[in-house]
Design a protein around this motif. Structure first.
Motif, short mmCIF file in Angstrom:
data_model
loop_
_atom_site.label_atom_id
_atom_site.label_comp_id
_atom_site.label_asym_id
_atom_site.label_seq_id
_atom_site.Cartn_x
_atom_site.Cartn_y
_atom_site.Cartn_z
N SER A 108 0.81 -1.21 -0.08
CA SER A 108 0.07 -0.03 0.04
C SER A 108 0.82 1.06 0.09
CB SER A 108 -0.89 0.01 1.43
OG SER A 108 -0.13 -0.07 2.45
N LEU A 109 2.23 1.22 0.65
CA LEU A 109 2.99 2.20 0.71
C LEU A 109 3.48 2.66 -0.57
CD1 LEU A 109 4.57 4.13 2.66
CD2 LEU A 109 6.25 2.64 2.81
N THR A 110 4.17 1.59 -1.17
CA THR A 110 4.82 1.74 -2.49
C THR A 110 3.76 1.96 -3.55
OG1 THR A 110 5.01 -0.54 -2.85
CG2 THR A 110 6.80 0.49 -1.72
N SER A 111 2.47 1.55 -3.55
CA SER A 111 1.69 1.83 -4.60
C SER A 111 1.29 3.30 -4.58
CB SER A 111 0.50 0.99 -4.39
OG SER A 111 0.83 -0.47 -4.60
N LYS A 112 1.03 3.69 -3.28
CA LYS A 112 0.79 5.18 -3.32
C LYS A 112 1.87 6.07 -3.61
CE LYS A 112 -1.23 8.55 0.22
NZ LYS A 112 -1.50 9.00 1.48
N VAL A 113 3.11 5.78 -3.44
CA VAL A 113 4.24 6.66 -3.89
C VAL A 113 4.26 6.49 -5.18
CG1 VAL A 113 6.66 6.91 -3.82
CG2 VAL A 113 5.65 6.42 -1.83
N ALA A 114 4.01 5.51 -5.94
CA ALA A 114 4.22 5.36 -7.36
C ALA A 114 3.28 6.00 -8.04
CB ALA A 114 3.99 3.71 -7.87
N LYS A 115 1.79 6.29 -7.51
CA LYS A 115 0.83 7.29 -8.18
C LYS A 115 0.94 8.39 -7.96
CE LYS A 115 -2.38 3.04 -7.87
NZ LYS A 115 -3.51 2.40 -7.40
N MET A 116 1.58 8.85 -6.55
CA MET A 116 1.17 10.27 -6.09
C MET A 116 2.57 11.09 -5.43
SD MET A 116 -2.44 9.63 -3.90
CE MET A 116 -2.37 11.36 -3.53
N GLY A 117 3.56 10.20 -5.32
CA GLY A 117 4.75 10.60 -4.94
C GLY A 117 4.95 10.60 -3.41
N LEU A 118 6.36 10.81 -2.90
CA LEU A 118 6.62 10.60 -1.63
C LEU A 118 5.81 11.79 -0.87
CD1 LEU A 118 10.46 10.15 -2.07
CD2 LEU A 118 8.89 8.46 -1.10
N SER A 119 5.54 12.93 -1.47
CA SER A 119 5.11 14.05 -0.71
C SER A 119 3.85 13.71 -0.42
CB SER A 119 4.97 15.47 -1.52
OG SER A 119 4.50 15.20 -2.69
N SER A 120 3.23 12.70 -0.92
CA SER A 120 1.59 12.28 -0.47
C SER A 120 1.42 11.53 0.67
CB SER A 120 0.93 11.55 -1.96
OG SER A 120 1.52 10.21 -1.80
N LEU A 121 2.58 11.03 1.24
CA LEU A 121 2.56 10.31 2.30
C LEU A 121 2.10 10.69 3.59
CD1 LEU A 121 5.69 8.02 2.03
CD2 LEU A 121 3.31 7.60 1.38
N THR A 122 1.09 10.34 4.31
CA THR A 122 0.70 11.00 5.89
C THR A 122 1.86 10.63 6.66
OG1 THR A 122 -0.34 8.88 6.48
CG2 THR A 122 -1.63 10.47 5.19
N SER A 123 1.83 11.17 7.86
CA SER A 123 2.79 11.03 8.73
C SER A 123 2.91 9.64 9.40
CB SER A 123 2.54 11.86 10.34
OG SER A 123 1.36 11.54 10.73
N GLU A 124 1.72 8.96 9.46
CA GLU A 124 1.69 7.44 9.65
C GLU A 124 2.29 6.57 8.56
OE1 GLU A 124 -1.10 9.47 9.82
OE2 GLU A 124 -1.32 9.72 12.04
N GLU A 125 2.05 7.06 7.26
CA GLU A 125 2.83 6.33 6.19
C GLU A 125 4.39 6.36 6.20
OE1 GLU A 125 -1.09 6.11 3.00
OE2 GLU A 125 0.44 7.92 3.21
N GLN A 126 4.81 7.69 6.52
CA GLN A 126 6.15 8.21 6.57
C GLN A 126 6.86 7.26 7.58
OE1 GLN A 126 6.58 12.37 7.07
NE2 GLN A 126 5.43 12.83 5.23
N ALA A 127 6.20 7.05 8.72
CA ALA A 127 6.86 5.97 9.81
C ALA A 127 6.98 4.64 9.40
CB ALA A 127 5.71 6.00 10.99
N LEU A 128 6.53 4.26 8.21
CA LEU A 128 6.60 3.06 7.44
C LEU A 128 8.02 2.91 6.76
CD1 LEU A 128 3.03 1.92 6.86
CD2 LEU A 128 4.33 1.08 8.52
N LEU A 129 8.40 4.21 6.46
CA LEU A 129 9.76 4.04 5.67
C LEU A 129 10.90 3.65 6.51
CD1 LEU A 129 9.29 7.66 3.96
CD2 LEU A 129 9.05 5.36 2.82
N PRO A 130 11.90 3.05 5.85
CA PRO A 130 13.21 2.67 6.69
C PRO A 130 13.97 3.90 7.44
CG PRO A 130 13.64 2.37 4.40
CD PRO A 130 12.06 2.82 4.47
#
Length: 254
Positions: A108-130
């Motif tokens: 779900s994280l990589t799919s969102k980034v592929a469609k909308m970019g890194l800037s689209s991530l919420t703080s909760e989604e950013q917490a899933l990044l390494p």
């Protein structure tokens, strides 16, 4: 194989590429793992196909606390058939403290980034990044974009590369974390060929996160329908990217 693997020591990571769904490639992965065990090494297995957020389900399945049906339901397994990977997943000996290690980022994280970019991530989604997430190096970016000729615009290419980098860097973070915790073991990573080739993807990210960890790469070359000239091309270092891997396994694969 014996000569190649003789260089692998405890605390090493062995990255083995594959063309997904080819049983021959899966069998060859098992052959590498078996040879490492025969050298007296404790072998754990890292799987690209499992997300790190599902590690608890992987552990429960390996410990017999989840049936295979319930396990596959919990992790939302799709294609290819799990039968292709069951032997790799079950290879580690729990009695030795070896593990099956979930490596990847949530889709779900990589799919969102592929469609909308890194800037689209919420703080909760950013917490899933390494931790300390970084994009792949420029030569890897160039090779990746060259494999994506039908993208609608350059911005789309950058988004897809960011998603690819999340896959690589998350797997590298998890691999480095495992080796730090288990320096007496060898982690064999099962991953798609592109992540392995020419070192720019996963191997590069592992070395960036854990410079002292020996990383060995195996690239499996499917020789079906290849001419001798094409095989020679596959074996030769790229003028732009260098050697394909430390070791190449050439075989017809089905």
């Amino acid at each position: 194989m014996e000569q190649a693997l003789s260089q692998v020591t405890p605390g090493s990571v062995v990255v083995v590429g594959e063309n997904h769904g080819l049983k021959t490639h899966q069998n060859q992965q098992i052959a590498i793992m078996t040879a490492l065990r025969a050298q007296g090494l404790k072998v754990s297995v890292g799987m690209e196909f499992f997300t790190f957020t599902d590690q608890v389900f992987v552990d429960q399945y390996r410990q017999g606390q989840l049936s295979e049906t319930d396990f596959l339901s919990q992790i939302k397994w799709g294609n290819p058939s799990f039968e292709f990977y069951k032997d790799q997943v079950q290879f580690p000996l729990l009695s030795e403290g070896s593990q099956t290690w979930a490596l990847n980022a949530p889709r779900s994280l990589t799919s969102k980034v592929a469609k909308m970019g890194l800037s689209s991530l919420t703080s909760e989604e950013q917490a899933l990044l390494p931790p300390g997430f970084a994009l792949g190096r420029e030569s890897y970016r160039q090779r990746f974009l060259a494999m994506m000729p039908h993208l609608p615009n350059p911005e789309a290419g950058e988004r897809y590369f960011a998603a690819q980098s999340i896959w690589d860097d998350t797997m590298a973070w998890r691999a480095a974390e495992f080796i730090t915790q288990h320096p007496e073991q060898v982690l064999v990573i099962v991953v798609g060929e592109f992540h392995v080739q020419y070192g720019g993807g996963l191997p590069d990210r592992i070395q960036a996160r854990s410079p002292q960890t020996p990383v060995w790469t195996f690239s499996q070359v499917n020789t079906v329908d290849l001419s001798p000239e094409e095989i020679a091309t596959e074996m030769s270092p790229s003028p732009q990217y260098g050697p394909r891997a430390h070791f190449l396994w050439l075989a017809p694969a089905l």
